[in-house]
Design a protein around this motif. Sequence first.
Motif, PDB file in Angstrom:
ATOM      1  N   LEU A 229      32.838  41.546  28.596  1.00  0.00           N
ATOM      2  CA  LEU A 229      32.022  40.367  28.919  1.00  0.00           C
ATOM      3  C   LEU A 229      32.470  39.748  30.249  1.00  0.00           C
ATOM      4  O   LEU A 229      31.649  39.411  31.108  1.00  0.00           O
ATOM      5  CB  LEU A 229      32.143  39.349  27.774  1.00  0.00           C
ATOM      6  N   SER A 230      33.784  39.641  30.410  1.00  0.00           N
ATOM      7  CA  SER A 230      34.340  39.044  31.623  1.00  0.00           C
ATOM      8  C   SER A 230      34.042  39.912  32.852  1.00  0.00           C
ATOM      9  O   SER A 230      33.751  39.404  33.932  1.00  0.00           O
ATOM     10  CB  SER A 230      35.846  38.862  31.443  1.00  0.00           C
ATOM     11  N   MET A 231      34.124  41.223  32.669  1.00  0.00           N
ATOM     12  CA  MET A 231      33.846  42.151  33.781  1.00  0.00           C
ATOM     13  C   MET A 231      32.386  42.042  34.210  1.00  0.00           C
ATOM     14  O   MET A 231      32.069  42.062  35.403  1.00  0.00           O
ATOM     15  CB  MET A 231      34.162  43.580  33.318  1.00  0.00           C
ATOM     16  N   LEU A 232      31.513  41.920  33.198  1.00  0.00           N
ATOM     17  CA  LEU A 232      30.079  41.780  33.472  1.00  0.00           C
ATOM     18  C   LEU A 232      29.820  40.501  34.285  1.00  0.00           C
ATOM     19  O   LEU A 232      29.127  40.523  35.310  1.00  0.00           O
ATOM     20  CB  LEU A 232      29.306  41.730  32.152  1.00  0.00           C
ATOM     21  N   LEU A 233      30.429  39.410  33.830  1.00  0.00           N
ATOM     22  CA  LEU A 233      30.280  38.141  34.560  1.00  0.00           C
ATOM     23  C   LEU A 233      30.888  38.245  35.953  1.00  0.00           C
ATOM     24  O   LEU A 233      30.342  37.736  36.932  1.00  0.00           O
ATOM     25  CB  LEU A 233      30.947  37.004  33.771  1.00  0.00           C
ATOM     26  N   GLY A 234      32.024  38.936  36.033  1.00  0.00           N
ATOM     27  CA  GLY A 234      32.713  39.122  37.316  1.00  0.00           C
ATOM     28  C   GLY A 234      31.841  39.867  38.317  1.00  0.00           C
ATOM     29  O   GLY A 234      31.753  39.489  39.484  1.00  0.00           O
TER      30      GLY A 234
ATOM     31  N   TYR B 101      28.154  40.004  42.877  1.00  0.00           N
ATOM     32  CA  TYR B 101      26.819  40.224  43.439  1.00  0.00           C
ATOM     33  C   TYR B 101      26.393  39.016  44.280  1.00  0.00           C
ATOM     34  O   TYR B 101      25.914  39.174  45.408  1.00  0.00           O
ATOM     35  CB  TYR B 101      25.814  40.477  42.300  1.00  0.00           C
ATOM     36  N   TYR B 102      26.601  37.826  43.747  1.00  0.00           N
ATOM     37  CA  TYR B 102      26.200  36.624  44.478  1.00  0.00           C
ATOM     38  C   TYR B 102      27.073  36.393  45.719  1.00  0.00           C
ATOM     39  O   TYR B 102      26.584  35.951  46.753  1.00  0.00           O
ATOM     40  CB  TYR B 102      26.236  35.390  43.565  1.00  0.00           C
TER      41      TYR B 102
ATOM     42  N   PHE C 299      36.254  33.734  44.054  1.00  0.00           N
ATOM     43  CA  PHE C 299      36.698  35.119  44.200  1.00  0.00           C
ATOM     44  C   PHE C 299      37.502  35.658  43.014  1.00  0.00           C
ATOM     45  O   PHE C 299      37.330  36.793  42.594  1.00  0.00           O
ATOM     46  CB  PHE C 299      37.505  35.279  45.493  1.00  0.00           C
ATOM     47  N   GLN C 300      38.390  34.828  42.470  1.00  0.00           N
ATOM     48  CA  GLN C 300      39.238  35.366  41.388  1.00  0.00           C
ATOM     49  C   GLN C 300      38.429  35.640  40.127  1.00  0.00           C
ATOM     50  O   GLN C 300      38.826  36.447  39.278  1.00  0.00           O
ATOM     51  CB  GLN C 300      40.413  34.454  41.099  1.00  0.00           C
ATOM     52  N   ALA C 301      37.243  34.994  40.021  1.00  0.00           N
ATOM     53  CA  ALA C 301      36.377  35.249  38.867  1.00  0.00           C
ATOM     54  C   ALA C 301      35.805  36.662  38.900  1.00  0.00           C
ATOM     55  O   ALA C 301      35.387  37.201  37.872  1.00  0.00           O
ATOM     56  CB  ALA C 301      35.243  34.230  38.839  1.00  0.00           C
ATOM     57  N   THR C 302      35.792  37.297  40.109  1.00  0.00           N
ATOM     58  CA  THR C 302      35.177  38.625  40.208  1.00  0.00           C
ATOM     59  C   THR C 302      36.051  39.732  39.623  1.00  0.00           C
ATOM     60  O   THR C 302      35.550  40.642  38.994  1.00  0.00           O
ATOM     61  CB  THR C 302      34.857  38.969  41.678  1.00  0.00           C
ATOM     62  N   LEU C 303      37.349  39.633  39.828  1.00  0.00           N
ATOM     63  CA  LEU C 303      38.203  40.748  39.403  1.00  0.00           C
ATOM     64  C   LEU C 303      39.486  40.316  38.695  1.00  0.00           C
ATOM     65  O   LEU C 303      39.850  40.886  37.661  1.00  0.00           O
ATOM     66  CB  LEU C 303      38.564  41.600  40.630  1.00  0.00           C
TER      67      LEU C 303
ATOM     68  N   TRP D 155      30.300  29.747  37.682  1.00  0.00           N
ATOM     69  CA  TRP D 155      30.137  30.284  39.043  1.00  0.00           C
ATOM     70  C   TRP D 155      28.824  31.050  39.169  1.00  0.00           C
ATOM     71  O   TRP D 155      28.164  30.991  40.202  1.00  0.00           O
ATOM     72  CB  TRP D 155      31.317  31.192  39.405  1.00  0.00           C
ATOM     73  N   VAL D 156      28.460  31.801  38.108  1.00  0.00           N
ATOM     74  CA  VAL D 156      27.194  32.558  38.141  1.00  0.00           C
ATOM     75  C   VAL D 156      26.034  31.589  38.352  1.00  0.00           C
ATOM     76  O   VAL D 156      25.184  31.791  39.236  1.00  0.00           O
ATOM     77  CB  VAL D 156      26.993  33.370  36.836  1.00  0.00           C
ATOM     78  N   VAL D 157      26.002  30.515  37.572  1.00  0.00           N
ATOM     79  CA  VAL D 157      24.896  29.539  37.653  1.00  0.00           C
ATOM     80  C   VAL D 157      24.883  28.871  39.027  1.00  0.00           C
ATOM     81  O   VAL D 157      23.840  28.800  39.689  1.00  0.00           O
ATOM     82  CB  VAL D 157      25.031  28.487  36.524  1.00  0.00           C
ATOM     83  N   LEU D 158      26.052  28.422  39.450  1.00  0.00           N
ATOM     84  CA  LEU D 158      26.158  27.710  40.733  1.00  0.00           C
ATOM     85  C   LEU D 158      25.704  28.583  41.904  1.00  0.00           C
ATOM     86  O   LEU D 158      24.903  28.163  42.752  1.00  0.00           O
ATOM     87  CB  LEU D 158      27.613  27.291  40.927  1.00  0.00           C
ATOM     88  N   LEU D 159      26.225  29.815  41.913  1.00  0.00           N
ATOM     89  CA  LEU D 159      25.889  30.719  43.023  1.00  0.00           C
ATOM     90  C   LEU D 159      24.436  31.182  42.948  1.00  0.00           C
ATOM     91  O   LEU D 159      23.790  31.413  43.977  1.00  0.00           O
ATOM     92  CB  LEU D 159      26.837  31.923  43.030  1.00  0.00           C
ATOM     93  N   ALA D 160      23.902  31.300  41.717  1.00  0.00           N
ATOM     94  CA  ALA D 160      22.492  31.697  41.567  1.00  0.00           C
ATOM     95  C   ALA D 160      21.596  30.634  42.195  1.00  0.00           C
ATOM     96  O   ALA D 160      20.662  30.941  42.937  1.00  0.00           O
ATOM     97  CB  ALA D 160      22.154  31.876  40.093  1.00  0.00           C
TER      98      ALA D 160
END
Lengths: 267, 268
Positions: free
Chosen positions: A150-155, A160-161, A213-217, A243-248
């Motif tokens: 799940l975390s990798m998917l979100l990362g 992507y963003y 950045f640290q959320a990615t990996l 971060w996904v929502v914010l960057l989206a």
Amino acid sequence: MAAPHAWRAARVTPLGELNAPPRMTAVALRLAVQVVLVWSLWRGLYAQTGTTAGLSRDQAVTYAVLAVLASRLRELDQYAGRDTVLQHMHFGTIVYWYLRPLPPQRYYALRAAGEQLYGLAWALTGYVICLAAGVVEPPRSAAVTGVFVLSMLLGQWVLYYVMLVLDQLCFWTVRNTAAMLILLFAQNLLSGVYAPLWFFPDWFLTMSAFLPFQATLSVPLSLYVGRIPLSDAAFQLSVQAAWVVLLALFTRLLWRRAARRVISQGG
Amino acid sequence: MSVKALRIIWRVTALNFRAQMEYRTEFLLMIAIGAIWQVSVIVFATVLLSRFAGMGGWDSSDVLLIPATRMLAHGLFVLFLGRMHWAGRQIQEGRVDIYLMRPMPVHRQIQLAFFPTNAIGDLTVAAGLMVGALSRSDLDWTAGRITYLIAAVLGGMLLEAALFTVVASASLRFPAADYWGRWLEELLGTFGSYPLNVLPKAVGGLLTYGLPLAFVAYFPAAVLTGHGHTTGVPYWLAAASPLLGLLAYLGSRLLWRWSLGYYSGVNG
């Protein structure tokens, strides 16, 4: 949009890769050598040391090898295919993205999805081989596996963003190769590709906590090796989701503003 | 090379420099990127040295001499011969076909394609690291040692140039071979800055005889700091690193000339 059309856009980059056998061979060899080198380096470093920065030798080796494999997920040579936003901006061909029946943001997302799925095939193959060879530790429990996936998917979604923001920057600056390289470097350093963030000083960790950045990996890999305990997983996953929502929202705004700046050659 | 050729090189370089200055922010950012990239090596090395007790039996001041030598050699390579790194791109874009029409060697035209602004940042940080490494060093810096260090930096520059020239030669026949260049750059950046005896023997052997990365900075630094007998190769071979760099570069230029003879371009 019809699925076949989406499939056609998504497979552009993987097809380009599959049609260049020397590059495929290079990718396989590079990945294998890089894994061996990283594995050797960290084992060598831990030869006279026990647990450091909360990471044991096996945790550090697993983290470093998984970081090498994960870096394959979005490392395709789009430049050779003349399809980077930077190149389109330089050559004035970005206008074609706006003349197609497919909106540019959707084309971009489909291309990225195809790339990441193709990269995933490489990373998964490498992971299975490394696991079988005992290079990396298996996940400690089924719960860890689930949280890691799940975390990798979100990362990857955050990544992507981040990459999209870098590309969108090209709409505002005529020459920005250096800015792109600096941001790419920041992404690699602050996501823990060069070395696990745990080894860095406290001020560095505090600073990176406020950046995406640290959320990615770093977060998914730290969950995998157990450096972040399962009890903290919910918090970390919610930060990644935020971060996904914010960057989206941010990139959506940028797409809208970027469209106003596109002019065909000659004005 | 004639005086006229040197004058042309100087004028083209000056024009390229002015062209880079046209976009001032990009110019300054290019200097920054060179510096930042090199600082990453320093950060990584510092983190590793502070977390782990030395590397492969070397103390930290000796270890620092490796990245300092490599970075200085790399900075000079970027400044003088670094466009070879971009030759693959120029081949893919068909620019070699244009170069073949002009009365100047193709290799020279590739080198004069643009001014490497990032080299300014590279060299600034590299020089700073070298000063830091030398000031922390307990070695007696005799004229002999200093001469050897200068030869090592120049040899490292030529060896790096040789490696990229080999990749460029391959790219003349197989444009996708350019990918290997990026890998080479990554390998040099990550594993060219540490004592390779921290790695298992087979891996160290690969980075010595397979890809001669160890000759760029590790062996010269080992000879200078008294670790020359613990590198796993004969002492004379480690000591001859600067000479090997020169020979490798001359060999790679012959390979380039031979490969260019077989270049057929995108239109056959």
